[in-house]
Scaffold this active site. Sequence first.
Site, short mmCIF file in Angstrom:
data_model
loop_
_atom_site.label_atom_id
_atom_site.label_comp_id
_atom_site.label_asym_id
_atom_site.label_seq_id
_atom_site.Cartn_x
_atom_site.Cartn_y
_atom_site.Cartn_z
N GLU A 161 42.51 40.48 47.51
CA GLU A 161 43.41 40.59 45.51
C GLU A 161 42.34 39.55 45.49
O GLU A 161 42.85 38.22 45.02
CB GLU A 161 44.50 40.36 45.63
CG GLU A 161 46.13 40.80 45.86
CD GLU A 161 47.46 40.14 46.79
OE1 GLU A 161 48.20 41.59 46.74
OE2 GLU A 161 47.21 39.56 46.75
N GLU A 320 49.37 47.47 48.29
CA GLU A 320 50.74 47.02 48.72
C GLU A 320 51.52 47.29 47.27
O GLU A 320 51.36 47.49 46.37
CB GLU A 320 50.04 45.98 48.69
CG GLU A 320 49.23 44.92 49.87
CD GLU A 320 49.44 43.86 49.57
OE1 GLU A 320 49.91 43.29 48.69
OE2 GLU A 320 47.83 43.13 49.76
#
Length: 689
Positions: A161, A320
Amino acid sequence: MSKRRKHSWPQPLKGAESRLWYGGDYNPDQWPEEVWDDDIRLMKKAGVNLVSVGIFSWAKIEPEEGKYDFDWLDRAIDKLGKAGIAVDLASATASPPMWLTQAHPEVLWKDERGDTVWPGAREHWRPTSPVFREYALNLCRRMAEHYKGNPYVVAWHVSNEYGCHNRFDYSDDAMRAFQKWCKKRYKTIDAVNEAWGTAFWAQHMNDFSEIIPPRYIGDGNFMNPGKLLDYKRFSSDVLKEFYIAERDVLESITPGLPLTTNFMVSAGGSMLDYDDWGAEVDFVSNDHYFTPGEAHFDEVAYAASLMDGISRKEPWFQMEHSTSAVNWRPINYRAEPGSVVRDSLAQVAMGADAICYFQWRQSKAGAEKWHSSMVPHAGEDSQIFRDVCELGADLGRLSDEGLMGTKTVKSKVAVVFDYESQWATEYTANPTQQVNHWTEPLDWFRALADNGITADVVPVRSDWDSYEIAVLPCVYMMSEETSRRVREFVANGGKLFVTYYTGLGDENDHIWLGGYPGSIRDVVGVRVEEFAPMGNDMPGALDHLDLDNGTVAHDFADVITSTADTSTVLASYKAERWTGMNEVPAIVANGYGDGRTVYVGCRLGRQGLAKSLPAMLGSMGLSDLAGDGRVLRVERADAAAANHFEFVFNRTHEPVTVDVEGEAIAASLAHVDDGRATIDPTGVVVLRR
């Protein structure tokens, strides 16, 4: 934007068949080893065949500078692989260990006031630090050398991320990098001055050394919009450069092993230019968390469709999402019962060939201990784990039936999303703070769905002009090149919807002159001289406008002062005389070349758009597109249409019964009988046609 890398997908373990990947982030270092065997038992029960390992394990892998401990990770990977569970191995560089930041505090990023952001969470590093880069690339090198040829590792998960917490850094390292970035982009300081409009407020610069980041300028003041826009571009680029450096080290040692990093694409997720980043990964992957409330399912489908657009309809990886509540919202709402299966199948319908969660086992300590997981605190005997097992079985059946190798069927309609237009509309001195780009594409996707039309959501750089119908919703920035594409698309027979706040500025946020929407006024057949923002922060101010088609505009309206001879007004305002808006056109249809346009000059929201769409579609001769808005239908097929699947989702909170075609091969909260499917709320049916 650079040339896209050739798409490359993680291959199955030796001797295994290619199947949809299923699993999640696995953190064996959080648990004693006696738990690992139980983890694998439960993974097998759930149908898990892949886990991501080592994402935040730098301190465990390199507990002291230059001292490495791979033994625990070797044991975990070996157990997983022998059980038939593949590993998506992280570079482990997402967060530096305490020993590194203590020895080298210069790697820590600084906020706009110059304060150091200290360790204590994650991503506390600056991407422009040469010191941090040296340590991170050394770890990448060590990881790649150690796991080169490991039969159980099928992909690299590079960092994690990027930009989630360190998107903006205002350090001197960042300043020097920004100066270099500007020199590369503009070549001369005069070109920077022109792009940023520095004649305003005496901001002219004589040399690149005078360029500084958009640091703190005092409360209530306004940053130069050109500089701020470029700093957002720079921040996306400099993080991308760091990813590329990691990627290239890993690839040089383990050629042929596909690499990715997890994006954060959602309706409002615009930290980085993920479409630009999509060119640099071997396969696109995403972290997405549901929006609680009435928009839940539609936003999941919208974001998944945008991922399909970023991936250019190649298979993508849902890296995710959550089985239920997250931990980082002020109120962490539970997911609706049934949505574990439904949300995942929505992502599969939109092109995902991998479904993974954060995380496998719910943590008992740390900042994310209240974040839901595949194995919750309640353990195996829980509804969440039963749903996880049901989903695993569904994904297994879809694999058996031949879903692999199919792609989401192209819609007739493209809704266009633009990261840079979102960045521009975030500026604090725009006509209103109530309008951002990102909300309008979502409203259009939902309004089209309300009319039974499933649109593709595509980036502005993509082939949106190859669709029969396109929507440009609040695409604030429109370059000369994009304007040309618009003109040619419509002239050649395309059908185009354009909204307020579109085409106001060019790529430097310089306003197109002569009336709005600057560079495409002739295409849409309207001329706007002024705006009429609306709100309730001032007593007696205009807070809404009624339209004569029964809808209501909020937040923003264009003052359309003239329309082309080729245009037809589909709706106007009904307003009191003092507003100056009575009978002003609100929705205008126009003919241009061989095509048709409809211009929507106000913010109608999802419901207003949905109500207005039948007339707008009718003006384009597209009335036959409409269908049953209670369900969302998405198709996947291979090139020869030998394998053709339809996913049917209930969008309501009531049971629906609809006609379906084909054999039902998966159903959650639904049943099919004699060509009719009854689908409960949060239910879904998958049919083989």
